[in-house]
Scaffold this active site. Sequence first.
Site, short mmCIF file in Angstrom:
data_model
loop_
_atom_site.label_atom_id
_atom_site.label_comp_id
_atom_site.label_asym_id
_atom_site.label_seq_id
_atom_site.Cartn_x
_atom_site.Cartn_y
_atom_site.Cartn_z
N GLY A 239 0.81 -1.22 0.00
CA GLY A 239 0.00 0.00 0.00
C GLY A 239 0.84 1.27 0.00
N GLU A 273 -1.86 -5.60 -1.37
CA GLU A 273 -1.14 -6.20 -0.24
C GLU A 273 -0.66 -5.14 0.74
OE1 GLU A 273 2.15 -8.10 -2.17
OE2 GLU A 273 0.93 -9.67 -3.06
N GLY A 275 0.26 -3.17 4.14
CA GLY A 275 0.65 -3.48 5.51
C GLY A 275 0.69 -2.20 6.32
N ARG A 276 1.75 -1.43 6.06
CA ARG A 276 2.03 -0.24 6.87
C ARG A 276 0.84 0.73 6.97
NH1 ARG A 276 7.42 1.73 7.11
NH2 ARG A 276 7.77 0.68 5.13
N CYS A 346 24.31 -2.64 23.99
CA CYS A 346 25.71 -2.19 23.97
C CYS A 346 26.19 -1.84 22.57
CB CYS A 346 26.57 -3.28 24.59
SG CYS A 346 25.96 -3.71 26.21
N GLU A 347 25.52 -0.91 21.95
CA GLU A 347 25.94 -0.39 20.65
C GLU A 347 25.53 1.07 20.58
OE1 GLU A 347 25.01 -2.27 17.02
OE2 GLU A 347 24.86 -4.26 17.90
N TYR A 375 6.03 -3.19 11.19
CA TYR A 375 7.45 -3.52 11.22
C TYR A 375 8.07 -3.15 12.57
CZ TYR A 375 6.21 -3.69 6.31
OH TYR A 375 5.58 -3.98 5.14
N1 LLP Z 1 3.89 -7.03 -0.60
C1 LLP Z 1 5.17 -7.38 -0.69
C2 LLP Z 1 5.57 -8.40 -1.68
C3 LLP Z 1 6.13 -6.79 0.16
O1 LLP Z 1 7.40 -7.15 0.05
C4 LLP Z 1 5.72 -5.82 1.10
C5 LLP Z 1 6.68 -5.19 2.00
C6 LLP Z 1 4.35 -5.49 1.18
C7 LLP Z 1 3.46 -6.11 0.30
C8 LLP Z 1 3.80 -4.50 2.17
O2 LLP Z 1 4.23 -3.21 1.92
P1 LLP Z 1 3.59 -1.97 2.76
O3 LLP Z 1 2.13 -1.88 2.41
O4 LLP Z 1 3.76 -2.25 4.19
O5 LLP Z 1 4.34 -0.80 2.29
N2 LLP Z 1 10.86 -3.18 7.32
C9 LLP Z 1 10.63 -2.04 6.46
C10 LLP Z 1 9.56 -2.31 5.41
C11 LLP Z 1 9.84 -3.51 4.54
C12 LLP Z 1 8.79 -3.76 3.51
C13 LLP Z 1 8.96 -5.09 2.88
N3 LLP Z 1 7.93 -5.47 1.98
C14 LLP Z 1 10.30 -0.84 7.32
O6 LLP Z 1 10.26 -0.96 8.53
O7 LLP Z 1 10.11 0.25 6.79
#
Ligand code: LLP
Length: 421
Positions: A239, A273, A275-276, A346-347, A375
């Site tokens: 998203g 798909e 998430g965030r 410790c970093e 995340y």
């Molecule tokens: N679909 C696929 C194939 C993905 O690899 C991801 C995220 C999403 C959907 C979801 O994306 P979103 O809607 O959340 O933007 N750890 C990082 C973010 C890594 C995202 C990895 N893939 C952070 O904390 O910013």
Amino acid sequence: MHFFQYKDNELYCEQVPVSDIARDVGTPFFLYSEATLTRHFQAFDSGFAGMPHLTCFAVKSCSNLAILNLFGRMGGGADIVSGGELFRALNAGIPADSIIYSGVGKTEKEIREALEAGILMFNIESPQELDRVQRVALELDAVAPIGFRVNPDVDPKTHSYISTGLAKNKFGIPVEDALQEYRRARDMKGVVIRGVSCHIGSQLTRIDPFVEALRKLKDFITRLEAEGIRVSYLDLGGGVGITYDNEQPPHPHDYAMAIKDELGDLDCTLILEPGRVIVGNAGILVTEVQYTKVNTGGSEDKHFVIVDAAMNDLTRPSLYGAYHDITPVRKTGAAEETVDIVGPICETGDFMARDRKLPKVEQGDLLAIMSSGAYGFTMASNYNSRTRAAEVLVRGDRYFVIRSREDYQDLVKGETIPEVG
Ligand code: LLP
């Protein structure tokens, strides 16, 4: 819009004072607002109303069973990237035929499990993966539903670690090569072609890269059709971004509108798909100040606020230099000072914020690290043998511990000392 608000200088999650939960559960803990989660899911999903679509929540962003179950009850599917995420999604009650499996490194075991469960589609990311999926399917006497993740070579203009749709990134198959793979798949017995997908990156704050990627996918679908290959699902990946600081990401409805306009009369079921955008601002990390100290001797005095949350709990500041707003759970009206908010690890890289203006705090005060729903817990580790934090969900005037804090036994689970000699 989220439901973390101050009343009489006290931070509340919906109708529950955050400090009440801290008193009962201890710190640090992740705290989610069910009303916010619900609202964000609906805000995203309703943008696509009237179009055939399926919102498959990105499990990697926040994988607690209670939260997956909530989205499942709202009609959501799941986007998974591992056997563990498949296990979670199924256990949370998400129907297998609403599960999409992405990722560049699916193992045989994971493919088998997903086939046995009966998922909606594998997003295949390499020619070798296609061969493996077909082999496992034949072994099981099954037919694997597949699509290919194409790499549209579009710049999402986000942090380089989470930018995935450029030719130089490890993800997907270049559009040029993908046609050949679809031809191969068409002639295979163990697979059936269902769709095409892409995911160009995360925390996107502009719409145009999405539209550009969609345009390339549409062209590609036309080329497939010219060869008699029909896809019924078009998966657009993650998203939009969220506001951590002063970013101005597009509203999910504007994103949906832009997609609708670009799609035209393409006859496909859309898969999203996100998430965030759904969970990011629906969760916070609550931590307690352990010590404050001033290190003198440098060119200027350095003020530190040492809290009981660390980079093992929320790794985003250390890993991406990410900004998270940090605010006292109880506002005291104290004057602001410039501090580094750091954890006990410790970093020097263990920080939540650097050179941040914060009203003066004292030992025992609680701080809320905002926008930690996505995340956050899912990237937590046991580094420094720290137990992972609890997760708590608020519903109106009640709260539920949806994951208890780990204890020391959890830390050594599965470890053995071989006999000497
Ligand atoms: N679909 C696929 C194939 C993905 O690899 C991801 C995220 C999403 C959907 C979801 O994306 P979103 O809607 O959340 O933007 N750890 C990082 C973010 C890594 C995202 C990895 N893939 C952070 O904390 O910013």
